[in-house]
Write a protein that holds these residues in place. Structure first.
Motif, short mmCIF file in Angstrom:
data_model
loop_
_atom_site.label_atom_id
_atom_site.label_comp_id
_atom_site.label_asym_id
_atom_site.label_seq_id
_atom_site.Cartn_x
_atom_site.Cartn_y
_atom_site.Cartn_z
N PHE A 133 0.82 -1.20 0.00
CA PHE A 133 0.00 0.00 0.00
C PHE A 133 0.86 1.26 0.00
O PHE A 133 2.05 1.22 0.30
N LYS A 134 0.22 2.37 -0.34
CA LYS A 134 0.93 3.64 -0.46
C LYS A 134 1.51 4.11 0.88
O LYS A 134 2.46 4.88 0.91
N ASN A 135 0.94 3.63 2.00
CA ASN A 135 1.47 4.01 3.31
C ASN A 135 2.53 3.02 3.79
O ASN A 135 2.92 3.02 4.95
N LYS A 136 3.00 2.18 2.86
CA LYS A 136 4.07 1.21 3.09
C LYS A 136 3.68 0.07 4.02
O LYS A 136 4.55 -0.61 4.58
N THR A 137 2.38 -0.17 4.19
CA THR A 137 1.93 -1.38 4.86
C THR A 137 1.67 -2.44 3.79
O THR A 137 1.62 -2.13 2.59
N THR A 138 1.52 -3.68 4.21
CA THR A 138 1.32 -4.78 3.27
C THR A 138 0.22 -5.71 3.77
O THR A 138 -0.16 -5.67 4.94
N LYS A 139 -0.25 -6.55 2.86
CA LYS A 139 -1.27 -7.53 3.22
C LYS A 139 -1.16 -8.72 2.28
O LYS A 139 -0.96 -8.55 1.07
N ASP A 140 -1.26 -9.92 2.84
CA ASP A 140 -1.26 -11.13 2.03
C ASP A 140 -2.59 -11.22 1.30
O ASP A 140 -3.64 -11.31 1.93
N VAL A 141 -2.56 -11.17 -0.03
CA VAL A 141 -3.78 -11.20 -0.83
C VAL A 141 -3.79 -12.41 -1.77
O VAL A 141 -4.46 -12.39 -2.80
N THR A 142 -3.05 -13.44 -1.38
CA THR A 142 -2.97 -14.65 -2.22
C THR A 142 -4.34 -15.18 -2.59
O THR A 142 -4.58 -15.58 -3.74
N ASP A 143 -5.26 -15.18 -1.61
CA ASP A 143 -6.60 -15.74 -1.84
C ASP A 143 -7.57 -14.72 -2.44
O ASP A 143 -8.70 -15.08 -2.79
N SER A 144 -7.14 -13.47 -2.55
CA SER A 144 -8.04 -12.41 -3.06
C SER A 144 -7.78 -12.06 -4.51
O SER A 144 -8.68 -11.61 -5.22
N VAL A 145 -6.54 -12.22 -4.97
CA VAL A 145 -6.20 -11.84 -6.33
C VAL A 145 -6.74 -12.84 -7.34
O VAL A 145 -7.13 -13.96 -6.99
N THR A 146 -6.74 -12.41 -8.59
CA THR A 146 -7.03 -13.32 -9.70
C THR A 146 -5.69 -13.68 -10.33
O THR A 146 -4.92 -12.80 -10.73
N TRP A 147 -5.41 -14.97 -10.41
CA TRP A 147 -4.15 -15.44 -10.95
C TRP A 147 -4.27 -15.76 -12.43
O TRP A 147 -5.27 -16.34 -12.87
N GLU A 148 -3.24 -15.38 -13.19
CA GLU A 148 -3.24 -15.65 -14.63
C GLU A 148 -1.85 -16.08 -15.08
O GLU A 148 -0.84 -15.65 -14.51
N SER A 149 -1.81 -16.91 -16.08
CA SER A 149 -0.56 -17.28 -16.74
C SER A 149 -0.67 -16.86 -18.20
O SER A 149 -1.68 -17.14 -18.86
N ALA A 150 0.35 -16.18 -18.68
CA ALA A 150 0.32 -15.70 -20.07
C ALA A 150 0.34 -16.86 -21.06
O ALA A 150 -0.16 -16.74 -22.17
N ASP A 151 0.92 -17.96 -20.67
CA ASP A 151 1.01 -19.12 -21.56
C ASP A 151 0.72 -20.37 -20.74
O ASP A 151 1.58 -20.89 -20.04
N ALA A 174 9.12 -20.38 -20.76
CA ALA A 174 8.97 -19.30 -19.79
C ALA A 174 7.67 -18.56 -20.07
O ALA A 174 7.23 -18.44 -21.22
N THR A 175 7.04 -18.08 -19.00
CA THR A 175 5.79 -17.34 -19.13
C THR A 175 5.73 -16.28 -18.04
O THR A 175 6.51 -16.30 -17.09
N LYS A 176 4.83 -15.35 -18.21
CA LYS A 176 4.59 -14.34 -17.20
C LYS A 176 3.39 -14.76 -16.35
O LYS A 176 2.34 -15.11 -16.89
N VAL A 177 3.58 -14.72 -15.04
CA VAL A 177 2.48 -15.01 -14.11
C VAL A 177 2.01 -13.69 -13.52
O VAL A 177 2.83 -12.86 -13.10
N LYS A 178 0.69 -13.51 -13.51
CA LYS A 178 0.13 -12.23 -13.07
C LYS A 178 -0.85 -12.47 -11.93
O LYS A 178 -1.64 -13.42 -11.93
N ALA A 179 -0.80 -11.55 -10.92
CA ALA A 179 -1.77 -11.53 -9.83
C ALA A 179 -2.46 -10.18 -9.87
O ALA A 179 -1.81 -9.14 -9.75
N LYS A 180 -3.80 -10.15 -10.04
CA LYS A 180 -4.53 -8.90 -10.24
C LYS A 180 -5.56 -8.69 -9.13
O LYS A 180 -6.24 -9.62 -8.70
N LEU A 181 -5.64 -7.43 -8.68
CA LEU A 181 -6.64 -7.07 -7.68
C LEU A 181 -6.98 -5.59 -7.84
O LEU A 181 -6.10 -4.73 -7.78
N HIS A 182 -8.26 -5.30 -8.10
CA HIS A 182 -8.75 -3.92 -8.21
C HIS A 182 -7.92 -3.10 -9.20
O HIS A 182 -7.54 -1.96 -8.92
N GLY A 183 -7.62 -3.69 -10.34
CA GLY A 183 -6.93 -2.97 -11.40
C GLY A 183 -5.42 -2.92 -11.25
O GLY A 183 -4.73 -2.42 -12.14
#
Length: 825
Positions: A133-151, A174-183
């Motif tokens: 986050f912008k205030n330099k705090t963090t949160k585990d969002v493994t279960d909240s994000v949407t996971w994608e693989s480019a290939d 090789a592929t790119k793995v993406k985790a997306k949450l709220h844009g």
């Protein structure tokens, strides 16, 4: 939505809505919903009352519901009861409420751990996503994000419940793995290799367990390219004799072995037709006592402490049984303790005072006193300060909290870790790897730790240096069958620098029947002798390999010596004991970490058997007790006397040291007690600096008291223990390093070890011993090897290997010094 929000909605939220339903719809209930209950509930759940404006949500939405004409009756009431929590849940999710952190709209970035993963085709790895986050705090969002693989022909990443982030290697590439949450998206490179599984190693090796207790087995896959992967959750475990020991294949406890009855049996791990096994010995030993490491611990309110329990058995053996105990607290208002896996034994300070934490198993109890103070966090110190690492390598950072009463705590696993440039360096905030930073590109990045609004940071410089070779120490080591030895992997880079890569390389043995080497976390590089003979032990990283030969002898242990002999310590202080094993072939070996440690009287003194603190004795009460060590049935002991004197003062040496910017000095804290005795308390005091911008002092285990000059000026370095303080002033000068002198000059030696010394010469004419700070390298490793490590005790030790000549070079800040070393026949 987080579990916390779900829990609060089912408690506070439902209570509020139940009140509405009990009143009926209309009248006072309408205004209560819109004006009182909804705002109060949102605030209770951690929501942001200003969020509606940002999200375009208005209170009128809720008031419209509350003022709606609804016919009285059970169904309409239930409809309202369930409709509002859903709407409120969406509102809180949009505002980021309930998680105790920043709103999700303030997410700055998302990082994926492990960074740039590489696995073999047909295997998998669990990925973790962390929102920064912008205030330099963090949160585990493994279960909240949407996971994608480019290939997805290369790798797929699961979005299924209970398997979110599980990545499977489908095809080479090789592929790119993406985790997306709220844009916001986090991206990591994911590589799948064509390496094939060659063997499976089970850790720990040949474990000993008492009947009715457990041990966790880890299955490590050794692949054709020299890489190693943890396959514990992918293999199928089986027991050769389930009446002796049973092994679990259930998710969450897979590989957990339970001793059923005395005897020996094989525990086998199988994957794709490849098997690995170890022998589990179940003894008839009975539990006699439980020792909890850190018999007296002090923490600040709202911080946590991980307790470790060692079970002591009737045959003199010990086991780590932290996860097997039932944990309770004597006063939950002062200290709370977790009794849930995987955080069993984790204590959180709830209020100022003392609380007894108890661990129980089979009717036997062990306890520790936890003192919770009202001290507040004033600053965070990150060590090592202003470090440098090569691209593609890792470094463990430590966050030390400095509190208002002069005490310190290791808060590495409690702070939020962020990097201001994830393209240069990424720092992990995932469970188990907090503070582990990976260099991704040349440049500098600020690594920040945040807790309760307090921040600490360090600048990390990533170089473009490439790994040239790996050196394994000690070279050509000899150990007795059934004993262990810790191997160290040092990386030598193209710019002349070195790094300890022990925890990053993949470790494999050429012959597991002779010597097995661990690649499991916390024990990487630990070699165990299993049969007489010799075996090559190889370390691999990014295709670069280094190896040494481990010779396993048939010698057996004949006696064990414990030193120091009959030490005396004051109540509440500690002393480090060491064990030396003597063997039938006349050799000796430090076996401190291998023996079982027990105290004859835990009321007088407790001794730790926990990894990393083996042999550390804490004085609990006045008197004397025997501290006994046991290995393969052989015992040794010493008597520890605990006295009543109290600490009266602390003396810090050297007095007023002067160092150049960028160099270090190691102060020592000596405690003077009421009876006139003194003790070295360097590793027990809390170390703080009056000005971290001038000099930073480490309070991390292994480097306690080490002060690093960061800026020109002077600052006080203070040591605190039991309210007693001592200090010295460190002066940091602007002098620059001009040359390095390596001594002894041009030495000649035949055998044994030689300690080399590096002396720095500065622009102001001053000199400083920098032996422990330089990077050492030998131009000809076949002639002689020199240890280059983070340990000030071993750094610079030269070991001859065969006749010849080699150049020994010391490097610090780009300045080099060297000398020729001749090894004679």
């Amino acid at each position: 939505m987080s579990q916390r929000i779900d829990e609060l909605l089912t408690s506070a939220g439902q209570v509020a809505f139940a009140k509405i339903a009990s009143r009926g719809i209309g009248g006072r209930a309408k205004s209560t919903i819109g004006r009182k209950i909804l705002p109060s509930t949102i605030l209770l759940l951690g929501g942001d009352m200003e969020c509606p404006k940002r999200q375009g949500i208005h209170w009128s939405s809720f008031r419209a519901i509350s003022s709606a004409k609804v016919t009285r009756g059970l169904f309409p009431r239930l409809l309202l009861i369930f409709a509002i929590p859903i709407l409120l849940g969406s509102f809180l999710q949009a505002c980021g409420g309930g998680g105790g952190g920043a709103p999700v709209t303030n997410i700055k970035s998302i990082t994926i751990d492990p960074v740039n993963s590489s696995i073999a085709v047909g295997t998998n790895v669990q990925l973790h996503a962390t929102a920064n986050f912008k205030n330099k705090t963090t949160k585990d969002v493994t279960d909240s994000v949407t996971w994608e693989s480019a290939d997805e022909t290369v790798a797929t990443v699961s979005n299924a419940a209970a398997q979110k982030g599980l990545a499977d290697g489908k095809g080479v590439g090789a592929t790119k793995v993406k985790a997306k949450l709220h844009g916001i998206a986090g991206i990591s490179t994911f590589t799948v290799t064509n390496a094939t599984l060659k063997s499976i190693t089970d850790q720990p090796v040949n474990p000993l367990v008492a009947k009715g207790t457990t041990v966790q087995e880890v299955a490590l896959g050794n692949f054709s390219d020299g890489s190693v992967q943890d396959l514990t959750t992918q293999v199928s475990f089986s027991s050769g004799n389930s009446s002796i020991a049973q092994v679990d294949n259930t998710s969450g406890t897979i590989g957990l072995v339970t001793g059923v009855s005395p005897g020996n049996t094989l525990i086998t791990a199988t994957l794709n037709g490849i098997e690995g096994s170890t022998t589990v010995t179940v003894t008839a030993a009975t539990l006699t006592s439980i020792t909890i490491a850190g018999a007296i611990d002090s923490i600040a309110k709202k911080t946590t402490l991980q307790l470790t329990a060692t079970c002591n058995f009737s045959d003199g053996t010990t086991q780590d049984c932290t996860s097997q105990l039932s944990w309770t607290t004597g006063d939950s208002g002062i200290a709370q303790v977790s009794d849930t896996s995987p955080t069993k034994g984790s204590v959180t300070g709830a209020g100022a005072g003392n609380a007894t934490i108890t661990g129980s198993l089979g009717g036997i109890q062990g306890s520790a006193m936890v003192i919770v103070t009202a001290a507040t966090l004033t600053s965070l110190t990150i060590t090592p300060p202003d470090a440098s690492l090569a691209k593609g390598t890792e470094m463990q950072l430590i966050a030390t909290g400095n509190f208002s009463d002069g005490t310190t705590e290791d808060l590495t696993s409690q702070v939020s870790w962020t990097s201001d440039d994830n393209a240069t360096a990424q720092v992990s905030d995932a469970p188990g790897t907090e503070g582990m930073v990976t260099g991704l590109g040349a440049g500098s990045s600020a690594i920040t730790a945040t807790l309760d609004g307090v921040q600490g940071s360090t600048t990390l410089t990533e170089t473009a240096a490439t790994l040239v070779s790996l050196t394994i120490t000690p070279p050509d080591a000899s150990i007795a069958k059934g004993t262990e030895m810790q191997l160290i992997a040092t990386g030598n880079f193209s710019d002349g620098s070195t790094e300890d890569l022990t925890s990053q390389v993949s470790w494999t043995s050429g012959d597991n029947a002779i010597a097995q080497v661990s690649d499991a976390a916390r024990t990487k590089g630990l070699a165990t002798g299993l049969g007489a003979g010799s075996s090559a032990i190889t370390a691999t990283l990014d295709g670069v390999q280094g190896s040494t030969t481990v010779i396993v002898t048939a010698a057996i242990v004949t006696s064990i010596t414990v030193d120091p002999d009959d030490p005396s310590i004051a109540k509440g202080t500690t002393v480090q004991l060491n064990a030396t094993c003597d063997f039938t072939d006349g050799t000796t070996q430090n076996c401190t970490s291998q023996v079982s440690w027990t105290s004859g009287n835990n009321v007088i003194a407790q001794v730790s058997g926990a990894p990393g603190t083996e042999g550390l004795v804490t004085g609990i009460g006045v008197g004397s007790t025997a501290i006994t060590v046991t290995l393969n049935g052989v015992q040794g002991s010493t008597t520890v006397t605990v006295t009543a004197p109290t600490l009266t003062s602390l003396t810090i040496t050297p007095a007023v040291p002067s160092i150049a910017k960028g160099t270090t000095v190691q102060p020592t804290a000596s405690g003077t007690f009421s009876d006139g005795t003194t003790e070295d308390l360097t590793s027990q005091v809390s170390w703080t600096s009056g000005n971290n911008a001038i000099a930073q002092v480490s309070d991390a285990a292994g480097t306690k008291g080490l002060a690093t000059g960061l800026g020109v000026g002077s600052t006080a370095i203070t040591a605190t223990l039991s309210g007693i303080q001592g200090s010295t002033t460190v002066i940091v000068t602007a002098a620059t390093l001009t040359s390095l002198i390596v001594t002894p000059a041009n030495p000649s030696l035949e055998k044994g070890m030689l300690q080399m010394t590096a002396t720095a010469v500065f622009s102001d004419g001053t000199t400083q011993n920098v032996t422990s700070q330089v990077d050492w390298i030998s131009s000809n490793e076949t002639v002689a090897h020199i240890i280059s490590s983070s340990s000030p005790v071993t750094n610079g030790r030269l070991m001859p290997k065969k006749p010849g000549v080699t150049t020994i070079t010391a490097t610090l800040g780009g300045v080099q010094g060297s000398t020729l070393v001749t090894v004679t026949p």
